[in-house]
Design an enzyme around this catalytic site. Structure first.
Site, PDB file in Angstrom:
ATOM      1  N   PHE A  46      -1.219 -11.171 -38.630  1.00 47.44           N
ATOM      2  CA  PHE A  46      -1.434 -11.324 -40.057  1.00 47.44           C
ATOM      3  C   PHE A  46      -2.934 -11.333 -40.321  1.00 47.44           C
ATOM      4  O   PHE A  46      -3.730 -11.800 -39.503  1.00 47.44           O
ATOM      5  CB  PHE A  46      -0.836 -12.637 -40.551  1.00 47.44           C
ATOM      6  CG  PHE A  46       0.653 -12.595 -40.792  1.00 47.44           C
ATOM      7  CD1 PHE A  46       1.394 -11.453 -40.573  1.00 47.44           C
ATOM      8  CD2 PHE A  46       1.325 -13.727 -41.243  1.00 47.44           C
ATOM      9  CE1 PHE A  46       2.757 -11.414 -40.792  1.00 47.44           C
ATOM     10  CE2 PHE A  46       2.681 -13.713 -41.473  1.00 47.44           C
ATOM     11  CZ  PHE A  46       3.400 -12.554 -41.248  1.00 47.44           C
ATOM     12  N   HIS A  87       7.831 -16.150 -29.807  1.00 51.79           N
ATOM     13  CA  HIS A  87       6.532 -15.819 -30.394  1.00 51.79           C
ATOM     14  C   HIS A  87       5.667 -17.066 -30.355  1.00 51.79           C
ATOM     15  O   HIS A  87       5.929 -18.056 -31.043  1.00 51.79           O
ATOM     16  CB  HIS A  87       6.738 -15.353 -31.831  1.00 51.79           C
ATOM     17  CG  HIS A  87       5.534 -14.676 -32.429  1.00 51.79           C
ATOM     18  ND1 HIS A  87       4.255 -14.852 -31.949  1.00 51.79           N
ATOM     19  CD2 HIS A  87       5.412 -13.817 -33.477  1.00 51.79           C
ATOM     20  CE1 HIS A  87       3.409 -14.139 -32.664  1.00 51.79           C
ATOM     21  NE2 HIS A  87       4.083 -13.501 -33.602  1.00 51.79           N
ATOM     22  N   CYS A 105      -1.955 -14.163 -34.718  1.00 53.05           N
ATOM     23  CA  CYS A 105      -1.279 -13.748 -33.489  1.00 53.05           C
ATOM     24  C   CYS A 105      -2.162 -12.930 -32.548  1.00 53.05           C
ATOM     25  O   CYS A 105      -1.740 -12.610 -31.437  1.00 53.05           O
ATOM     26  CB  CYS A 105      -0.026 -12.943 -33.836  1.00 53.05           C
ATOM     27  SG  CYS A 105       1.014 -13.718 -35.066  1.00 53.05           S
ATOM     28  N   HIS A 148       3.769  -5.767 -29.164  1.00 54.23           N
ATOM     29  CA  HIS A 148       3.718  -7.011 -29.943  1.00 54.23           C
ATOM     30  C   HIS A 148       5.125  -7.406 -30.363  1.00 54.23           C
ATOM     31  O   HIS A 148       5.468  -8.582 -30.317  1.00 54.23           O
ATOM     32  CB  HIS A 148       2.815  -6.823 -31.157  1.00 54.23           C
ATOM     33  CG  HIS A 148       2.571  -8.076 -31.928  1.00 54.23           C
ATOM     34  ND1 HIS A 148       1.935  -9.170 -31.372  1.00 54.23           N
ATOM     35  CD2 HIS A 148       2.879  -8.420 -33.206  1.00 54.23           C
ATOM     36  CE1 HIS A 148       1.859 -10.132 -32.283  1.00 54.23           C
ATOM     37  NE2 HIS A 148       2.420  -9.715 -33.399  1.00 54.23           N
ATOM     38  N   LYS A 186       8.731 -10.973 -26.136  1.00 55.41           N
ATOM     39  CA  LYS A 186       9.027 -12.056 -27.086  1.00 55.41           C
ATOM     40  C   LYS A 186      10.528 -12.250 -27.246  1.00 55.41           C
ATOM     41  O   LYS A 186      10.967 -13.318 -27.682  1.00 55.41           O
ATOM     42  CB  LYS A 186       8.410 -11.759 -28.451  1.00 55.41           C
ATOM     43  CG  LYS A 186       6.889 -11.929 -28.523  1.00 55.41           C
ATOM     44  CD  LYS A 186       6.399 -11.710 -29.952  1.00 55.41           C
ATOM     45  CE  LYS A 186       4.884 -11.822 -30.077  1.00 55.41           C
ATOM     46  NZ  LYS A 186       4.188 -10.678 -29.442  1.00 55.41           N
ATOM     47  N   GLU A 241       4.751  -0.517 -35.402  1.00 55.22           N
ATOM     48  CA  GLU A 241       4.166  -0.468 -34.063  1.00 55.22           C
ATOM     49  C   GLU A 241       4.655   0.747 -33.280  1.00 55.22           C
ATOM     50  O   GLU A 241       3.861   1.425 -32.622  1.00 55.22           O
ATOM     51  CB  GLU A 241       4.492  -1.756 -33.296  1.00 55.22           C
ATOM     52  CG  GLU A 241       3.856  -1.767 -31.901  1.00 55.22           C
ATOM     53  CD  GLU A 241       4.009  -3.099 -31.193  1.00 55.22           C
ATOM     54  OE1 GLU A 241       3.328  -3.296 -30.161  1.00 55.22           O
ATOM     55  OE2 GLU A 241       4.798  -3.957 -31.666  1.00 55.22           O
TER      56      GLU A 241
END
Length: 420
Positions: free
Chosen positions: A405, A344, A168, A307, A339, A318
């Site tokens: 990730f 996403h 991502c 994010h 998002k 976050e």
């Protein structure tokens, strides 16, 4: 080597809303969700999930039929976005005869999945339909660097042409690396961004297996993605492409270009702790690195495009990182996760959200996190969550976060364009 200021002279986005960058931003400001229910006829088990698709995208209209047929959909989305950004930058499609300046210009792209759909389709054709051979275009359609290759060929860019794949954070890193090349003087102009198509059968099933996808049917799908909400249930996969033309400030001014914004900093880090579990300290390092690179203090930042994926574990980490970095200023820091509306886009999300951040600064307006009013998770409190679009907000600088990730973190720092 002298450091150059880096102007954004072109923004392009292919989104589920259609239209240009202004249309895209207006729909986000209104809090309009593009999430719909995806129902397929796959055998033996159809897909039935909330998803975001660019259903109005016509690749042949934007690219021409011969070029469109050469590409898989992720490349069509990305190349079309790049063409839109290039046109906004006011640059001709091909250099004039004898013009060698573009030999140093380049393209750096981001994608997480690349042409995975090509290989999935090939598997189905051979194993389920009994075909003996695949299309000779399969290799060039499926390669991850297809987008930057097509962009470089079509725009006559003779400098670096490469792609980044870091889940991502892919296109966030791509934009940051393109920024560094312009700032260093290595290239006067760079095209950068990202694109991905996430609705391939195997991709959706893989994400389902991780139990991080939001459920929903035709009625509930639009509100399925609820970042920072106490009742959030997971992410929603989407598709799209976004591009930026980055240009040395003096070069842009000399040719009379309209400056859409400025990239001023880029910070990266690796959590180095867990393959899929985010780590606050890794994100803190990336945030602080972006601020330091930009020469900005936390108090200079007026907005953060988070994010914010709507996963139970990722969202609180976050917000905790933002509280750590912004300290006493965190409660007044405007934060939103778009998002919640555009989904996403995996490797493309950094580019789409960098464009959103640039548009927020250009328009002096902040888009909301949709579906959050009255639902904020106590673990995600401590910042100024934007619940409805805000217009006429004095924005000086902003951050765009991409946390992936593998522990790859990328943060972009942007500044508002000069007053027009």
């Amino acid at each position: 080597m002298r450091a150059h200021r880096v102007a954004i002279t072109g923004l392009g986005v292919i989104s589920p809303y259609g239209g240009n960058d202004t249309d895209f931003f207006e729909r986000l400001l209104a809090g309009e969700s593009a999430v719909r229910h995806l129902l397929t006829d796959d055998v033996p088990r159809p897909l039935s999930v909330p998803a975001v698709g660019c259903t109005g995208f016509d690749p042949e209209a934007l690219l021409g039929k011969p070029l469109a047929l050469m590409m898989e959909r992720f490349a069509q989305l990305g190349t079309a976005a790049a063409f839109l950004a290039w046109a906004q930058a006011g640059l001709p499609r091909q250099p004039e005869a004898g013009d060698e300046t573009r030999e140093d210009w380049g393209c750096i792209w981001g994608t997480a999945l690349g042409g995975v759909a090509v290989h999935e389709r090939g598997h189905r054709d051979m194993w389920l339909k009994g075909r003996e051979r695949l299309s000779p275009l399969s290799v060039v359609q499926g390669m991850n660097n297809a987008v930057n290759a097509h962009i470089s060929i079509q725009l006559g860019l003779g400098g670096v042409s490469t792609s980044h794949t870091a889940a991502c954070a892919s296109s966030g890193i791509a934009i940051g690396e393109a920024f560094r090349r312009v700032r260093s003087g290595e290239a006067a102009v760079m095209v950068t961004g990202g694109s991905d198509v996430c609705q391939s059968y195997g991709v959706v099933r893989a994400w389902e297996a991780m139990r991080v996808m939001a459920p929903g049917d035709a009625q509930t799908a639009p509100s399925a993605c609820r970042p920072f909400a106490a009742d959030r249930a997971g992410l929603v996969l989407g598709e799209g492409g976004a591009a930026l033309v980055l240009e040395a400030w003096d070069h842009a001014v000399a040719r009379g270009a309209t400056i859409q914004g400025e990239v001023v900093g880029f910070g990266t880090s690796c959590d180095h702790s867990h393959l899929v579990r985010p780590h606050r300290e890794g994100q803190v390092r990336a945030l602080r690195a972006a601020l330091a690179d930009a020469g900005l203090a936390p108090a200079d930042i007026d907005y953060v495009n988070a994010h914010g994926t709507a996963t139970t574990e990722g969202d609180p980490v976050e917000i905790s990182a933002l509280r750590e970095v912004f300290g006493d200023g965190a409660p007044g820091l405007a934060v939103s996760a778009t998002k919640s509306m555009h989904g996403h886009l995996l490797g493309a999300c950094g580019a789409v959200e960098a464009v959103v951040t640039a548009l927020a600064l250009r328009e002096q307006a902040v888009p909301p996190t949709a579906h959050l009013a009255g639902r904020i998770d106590p673990a995600c409190e401590g910042v100024d969550h934007v619940l409805q679009g805000r217009r006429g907000v004095p924005l000086r600088a902003a951050l765009s976060n991409s946390f992936a990730f593998g522990g790859s973190n990328a943060v972009l720092a942007l500044r508002a364009p000069p007053a027009r």
